[in-house]
Each structure stands twice: as C-alpha cells, then as structure tokens.
Scaffold this active site. Structure first.
Site, PDB file in Angstrom:
ATOM      1  CB  SER A 193      -0.943   0.008   1.204  1.00 40.89           C
ATOM      2  OG  SER A 193      -1.800  -1.105   1.174  1.00 40.89           O
ATOM      3  CG  HIS A 245      -2.214   4.018   3.340  1.00 42.05           C
ATOM      4  ND1 HIS A 245      -3.554   3.875   3.630  1.00 42.05           N
ATOM      5  CD2 HIS A 245      -1.756   2.774   3.059  1.00 42.05           C
ATOM      6  CE1 HIS A 245      -3.889   2.599   3.525  1.00 42.05           C
ATOM      7  NE2 HIS A 245      -2.813   1.911   3.183  1.00 42.05           N
TER       8      HIS A 245
END
Length: 386
Positions: A193, A245
């Site tokens: 991610s 993230h």
C-alpha cells in the site's frame, strides 16, 4: 499489518488518457511549401514515447509468488486447530477470527520478513523495511493491491519507463515502511500500500510539474485530489496502517517532481527540428519552476529519509513527540476501538493437555495436542486473545 489497499474506484479515473496530453509525436508534419526551404523533420521524441510495460507485471508476479510461499510456510493444519479451506492442505487459511483477510498468521508473516520494529532496531534487520512491501496479510489484501498496481503502475510505466517507475515504487514503499515503523511499533506491518500511494502521489506531482502539457487541467487535478483524499480517509479505520499510506504518498509526491519531469515543448521542437528551422533564441530544456521544484523535492526527500532512518535505528518512538498523530491512522468510535495489543498467554502442559490463559482478556481454554510446537501454541494464543 499494512493498510487496506485503495478501493478499486481509486484507480480507474486516475489515468490521464492520451487525449489529455499533447505529444510532439502526435503533431502532423507541415506540408512542404513552394519555397526551397527544408521541411521540419518530425520523429519520435524519446521523452514522450510509449514504453512497453514489463516491470509492473513482474512486480505483480513476485507478490503473488511470495504470498504462495508465505502460505506454504504458514502451514495452518499443523499450527492451528481450525483452518479455512482445509482441502488446500498446508495452503489453507487461518480462521476468520484470527485473520479475516484469508491469509497466514502474524507469526508466518514475521518469519517471511514482515516489518517488526523490535527486530529492525535491536537485531539489525533493516532489510525488513523493504521486504515487508512484498508481503500481504491475506488473499483479499493481495488481490486489491495487485489490481490497483496494474491499473496505476502500467500507465505510469508506459509513460515514463521501467527505470524511473521501478525506483519510484521501491523508494516510496521504503518511505511508507519508515514512517510506519516510527509510529506503529507494536504490530507487524506488511503490504504494497505504501508503494501504491507513492504512485498516486507521483501522479499528482507529475500533473503539477508538467502542468502546461495537460488539457482539462483543473478537472484532472480535482479528480486526482478527491481520489487521494478518499483513500487516505479509509486509512483511519482500525487495522489499517495509514502511516504507511502517508509516508508512501509523501515520498512518491516528492519523487514525482524528480523523476517525472518533462521538457517544455519549445525545447522539444527546437531540439528535433532541422537546423534551417531552429529558432533564433534558444529555449531552455526545463522551465524555471520545474527546476526549483526538482531541487527542493530532492533535498526534502533525502533529508526526510535520512532523519527518519536515524531516528528509527536509535529506537525513537515518534508518538512520544506527537500526542495526536495516532489519530492519523485510526480514529476510535463507538463502533470500534483502535487499541491493539500483542497476544500473550500463560501456558501449562500436562501430558497431552495444554492449558492456555490469555493475559489481555482473561479467556481460558484447554487443548489436547500431541507435542505442540511453539508456533502452534502461539497461533492458539492469538485466536484465544482475538
């Protein structure tokens, strides 16, 4: 574990279609006039040519292969009493209560190179900062991330080539792992991610630094920003590593100004036109604002990664210096709690009888096993404490 990937809706409208970018190679050569002047020669410009994507598909294959290997190492039937899809043998999944993503145990992820801050700091296993981005917590996690990677990554590799996109992917993933390790030090983190958010961040900075070559600028910019904000907002859910993230996005955003810069059209036409049609005043390859953004971004990126790595290796917990930062990764509500504790159990073996008591919730269970391994006892403890 690394955060859930961006939803599929976040990848479809990110791609800037070819009709939104004006390429010099798309301009038809002017017709030869009646004068004796030599016509301008037009050919494929290497800065704008389409590359054949192969690296991103290789990344996808590598992630899938490593997930299969992780499931083989996990061996649920040997280390757990109940398994999902037991007909798969040692490739069967851990119980939903332990891993709702259809995947291995945290112990198996740790063995394969999951991001364990204690091992990075005290056992000098810094390689985990890179290794963790190639592992996934479950089948759902893997499928969503790989679909996102194919949609976003192939478009970028076609536009900018495998070298720049490959470096951007790996460095962004490292940046995400670094920020995650500074704030989330009690969990094992895995997933691509951070690298995926790095690709999203690079698309935003590429749009900014190459602003003049895009049509429908504001529409493309607003759409991309909305997509990024929605994905970051999803990261405030529990069990999602939003720090990975954020770290990946910031790294990719800065790298986009460095790797994805395009020369201005005036220089391109001057560079590839014949000498008889070259302009009197030579145009620079890049505009001033592009050069300024390039320098500032490179300095910030190097400084940020260096300082973060030094702080991590010194064992600094960033939460001690930012009392509110934990809300960036999880916001507690009446529906869920953001508290995550490692599973610790008191065990007692009497013959084939194994007595376990979870230290965190006080639950007690009795199991009848023949010579249980440490991994199996740990797996049972994780299920009991879930």
């Amino acid at each position: 574990m690394a955060g859930d990937p961006p939803p599929s809706s976040t990848q479809l409208r990110v791609n800037s279609r070819s009709n939104n970018v004006i390429h010099p190679v798309d301009i038809d050569p002017p017709s030869v006039q009646s004068s004796a002047a030599t016509p301008v020669l037009f050919g494929e410009v290497k800065h704008f040519r389409k590359w054949v994507p192969w690296l991103i598909p290789c990344f996808v294959v590598a992630n899938v292969v490593l997930f299969i290997v992780t499931m083989y190492v996990n061996d649920c039937p040997k280390n757990s009493i109940s398994c999902i899809a037991r007909f798969l043998g040692r490739f069967s999944f851990q119980p939903f209560k332990e891993n709702p993503l259809l995947g291995p145990s945290s112990l198996a992820l740790q063995k394969m190179g999951g991001l364990d801050v204690d091992r990075v700091v005290h056992r000098h296993q810094g390689w985990r900062l890179i290794a963790c981005m190639w592992l996934h917590a479950g089948l759902f996690h893997l499928l969503a991330n790989m679909l996102s990677l194919l949609v976003i990554g192939i478009r970028l590799e076609q536009e900018f080539g495998f070298v720049r996109i490959g470096l951007l992917y790996v460095i962004s993933g490292f940046g995400g792992s670094l920020l995650s390790a500074l704030f989330l030090q009690s969990n094992i983190s895995v997933g691509a991610s951070g690298a995926l958010f790095g690709l999203l961040g690079s698309m935003l900075s590429e749009l900014i630094t190459n602003w003049t070559i895009y049509s429908n600028k504001l529409a493309a910019f607003s759409t991309l920003v909305i997509i990024i904000v929605i994905n970051l907002a999803v990261g405030i859910l529990p069990h999602v590593d939003n720090f990975a993230h954020i770290g990946g996005f910031i790294s990719g955003f800065l790298l986009g100004f460095v790797f994805l810069i395009r020369p201005q059209f005036g220089w391109v036409s001057q560079r590839y036109a014949s000498s008889g049609h070259s302009s009197v005043s030579a145009k620079p390859k890049f505009k001033m604002y592009q050069c300024i953004l390039w320098i500032i971004s490179l300095i910030l990126l190097i400084a940020g990664l260096t300082v973060g790595l030094v702080l991590l290796l010194r064992g600094v917990d960033a939460n001690d210096h930012c009392s509110w930062c934990h809300y960036l990764s999880c916001v507690p509500t009446s529906k869920w709690s953001c508290k995550t504790e490692a599973a610790y159990c008191m065990s007692n073996e009497i013959g084939n009888q194994l007595n376990l008591t979870c230290s965190s919730n006080g639950k007690y269970a009795v199991y009848y096993l023949q010579d249980p391994t440490t991994a199996r006892i740990q797996g049972l403890c994780t299920q009991l404490c879930s």
